[in-house]
Design an enzyme around this catalytic site. Structure first.
Site, PDB file in Angstrom:
ATOM      1  N   GLY A  12       0.947  -1.259  -0.323  1.00 40.69           N
ATOM      2  CA  GLY A  12      -0.060   0.410  -0.071  1.00 40.69           C
ATOM      3  C   GLY A  12       0.541   0.978  -0.089  1.00 40.69           C
ATOM      4  N   THR A  13       2.177   1.130   0.335  1.00 41.54           N
ATOM      5  CA  THR A  13       2.928   2.564   0.476  1.00 41.54           C
ATOM      6  C   THR A  13       3.852   2.284  -1.130  1.00 41.54           C
ATOM      7  OG1 THR A  13       5.203   1.391   0.594  1.00 41.54           O
ATOM      8  CG2 THR A  13       3.242   1.929   2.012  1.00 41.54           C
ATOM      9  N   GLY A  14       3.646   1.916  -2.323  1.00 42.02           N
ATOM     10  CA  GLY A  14       4.313   1.336  -3.499  1.00 42.02           C
ATOM     11  C   GLY A  14       3.528   2.414  -4.510  1.00 42.02           C
ATOM     12  N   TYR A  15       4.180   2.113  -5.911  1.00 42.93           N
ATOM     13  CA  TYR A  15       3.666   3.485  -6.350  1.00 42.93           C
ATOM     14  C   TYR A  15       2.305   3.829  -7.189  1.00 42.93           C
ATOM     15  CZ  TYR A  15       3.868   6.720 -10.791  1.00 42.93           C
ATOM     16  OH  TYR A  15       3.357   7.524 -11.710  1.00 42.93           O
ATOM     17  N   LYS A  45       7.910   5.422   3.833  1.00 45.61           N
ATOM     18  CA  LYS A  45       7.143   4.051   4.383  1.00 45.61           C
ATOM     19  C   LYS A  45       6.057   3.955   5.282  1.00 45.61           C
ATOM     20  CE  LYS A  45       8.500   0.948   0.497  1.00 45.61           C
ATOM     21  NZ  LYS A  45       7.409   1.554  -0.445  1.00 45.61           N
ATOM     22  N   LYS A 149       3.590 -13.355 -13.728  1.00 45.45           N
ATOM     23  CA  LYS A 149       1.992 -12.960 -13.519  1.00 45.45           C
ATOM     24  C   LYS A 149       1.134 -14.023 -13.574  1.00 45.45           C
ATOM     25  CE  LYS A 149       1.835  -7.874 -13.173  1.00 45.45           C
ATOM     26  NZ  LYS A 149       2.257  -6.646 -13.881  1.00 45.45           N
ATOM     27  N   ARG A 153      -1.246 -16.747 -11.582  1.00 45.54           N
ATOM     28  CA  ARG A 153      -2.843 -16.705 -12.038  1.00 45.54           C
ATOM     29  C   ARG A 153      -3.710 -17.859 -11.907  1.00 45.54           C
ATOM     30  NH1 ARG A 153      -4.454 -12.922 -17.469  1.00 45.54           N
ATOM     31  NH2 ARG A 153      -3.850 -10.909 -16.713  1.00 45.54           N
TER      32      ARG A 153
END
Ligand code: GFR
Length: 324
Positions: A12-15, A45, A149, A153
């Protein structure tokens, strides 16, 4: 009024993660942010997390290596959104998300034993770019982003975890104001490299809009187990159109427009560092191959601006004004 779904954001602190936290709060969701001990002395952060708390978010402490702590966090929410950065930022960072899948699976067993009411209703893994299912042909080493990714999945779908994949195309900051140039985020002043004839369509999305559409999706049955593509019509542009927009805004014509072929663009790849090798591959697929726009959305997908016409998305020329 039905209670809004409870959202847990990982990274949640990422770009993009910080924008997802803000969008979740803005759209009225009880919002939880994972606070991982791995942030260590990253004071920025920590202070961002404290600011989220001041805005009403709840911080849940757990490392991704702490399975019990992660299970406890997941059990408190309805939706988990991961916004972890891809290969070009840190190698194999995306694979940490398998620990989230393990945690989400776990409470299912608890439910069987203790008949616990288990809330988790949807997982959104960290996608937010090209659709990795359409990138099986991707160049090395950039293909690692898509392979990781797809591995996640498979784990999600094998575990029958309800999910939504967000294909957000090009984050505006990385591709718009720099007129699609690599290794810079700022507009060129004289000279611009144009990929081929510059007429391949790409799609540029303001990162705050990526977050807004993502949160719009989480409770929508129309997005369950689907890939949602962000294709804001006015931001489906060729590189030439991006350049024209900037020249109009800045009132200056770029003196040198140098057209380079795909072969010329790819040739130096072997001499570059890993992040830029990854980047060259991604730029090639976007601006020479047209991988973002060379397909129709199928039945397993939907388009965000059609689902949510109420979202006033930011046009790229508006976005570029801050760079004048
Ligand atoms: C559009 O979809 C993606 C884009 C994707 O699925 C995965 C990665 C990307 C971007 C990365 C943004 O995080 O492609 C390149 C990379 C950003 C980048 C920009 C890398 C190297 C550079 O020199 C660069 O210059 C602006």
């Amino acid at each position: 009024m039905e209670e809004k779904s409870r959202v847990l954001v990982v990274s949640g602190t990422g770009y993009i993660g910080r924008r997802i936290v803000r969008a979740s709060l803005a759209q009225g969701h009880p919002t939880f942010v994972l606070m991982r001990p791995e942030i260590g002395l990253d004071v920025d952060k920590l202070q961002m997390l404290l600011s989220f708390k001041a805005q009403g978010a709840r911080l849940l402490e757990a490392s991704l290596d702490d399975h019990a702590g992660l299970v406890a966090a997941v059990k408190q929410v309805d939706v988990v959104i991961s916004a972890m950065s891809g290969a070009h930022m840190r190698s194999h960072n995306l694979l940490l998300q398998h620990k989230i899948v393990e945690a989400i699976k776990e409470p299912g067993n608890i439910k069987l034993l203790l008949n616990t009411i288990f809330r988790m209703q949807r997982f959104l893994p960290s996608e937010f770019g090209m659709d990795p299912s359409r990138m099986t042909h991707a160049l090395e080493p950039g293909r690692v982003t898509f392979d990781e990714k797809m591995e996640l999945r498979r784990a999600i779908e094998e575990s029958n975890i309800p999910h939504t994949y967000i294909s957000a195309n090009c984050f505006a900051a990385y591709f718009g104001p720099n007129l699609c140039q690599m290794r810079t985020l700022l507009p060129p002043k004289e000279r611009v490299l144009v990929y081929g004839d510059g007429n391949v369509k790409a799609i540029f999305v303001d990162e705050d809009d990526v977050a807004a559409y993502t949160i719009k999706c989480i409770d929508d049955p129309r997005t369950m187990n689907k890939t949602i593509y962000l294709r804001p019509p006015d931001n489906i542009l060729t590189q030439n159109e991006v350049i024209e927009k900037w020249e109009k805004l800045s009132g200056k014509v770029l003196s040198e427009k140098i057209h380079i072929t795909a072969e010329e663009f790819l040739a130096p790849m072997k001499d570059l560092d890993f992040p830029n090798q990854v980047g060259v591959g991604h730029f090639y697929h976007i601006f020479y191959e047209g991988c973002l726009t060379n397909f129709e959305i199928g039945d397993d997908g939907a388009e965000a601006t059609l689902l949510y016409p109420e979202v006033q998305y930011t046009r790229l020329d508006e976005y570029m004004k801050q760079y004048l």
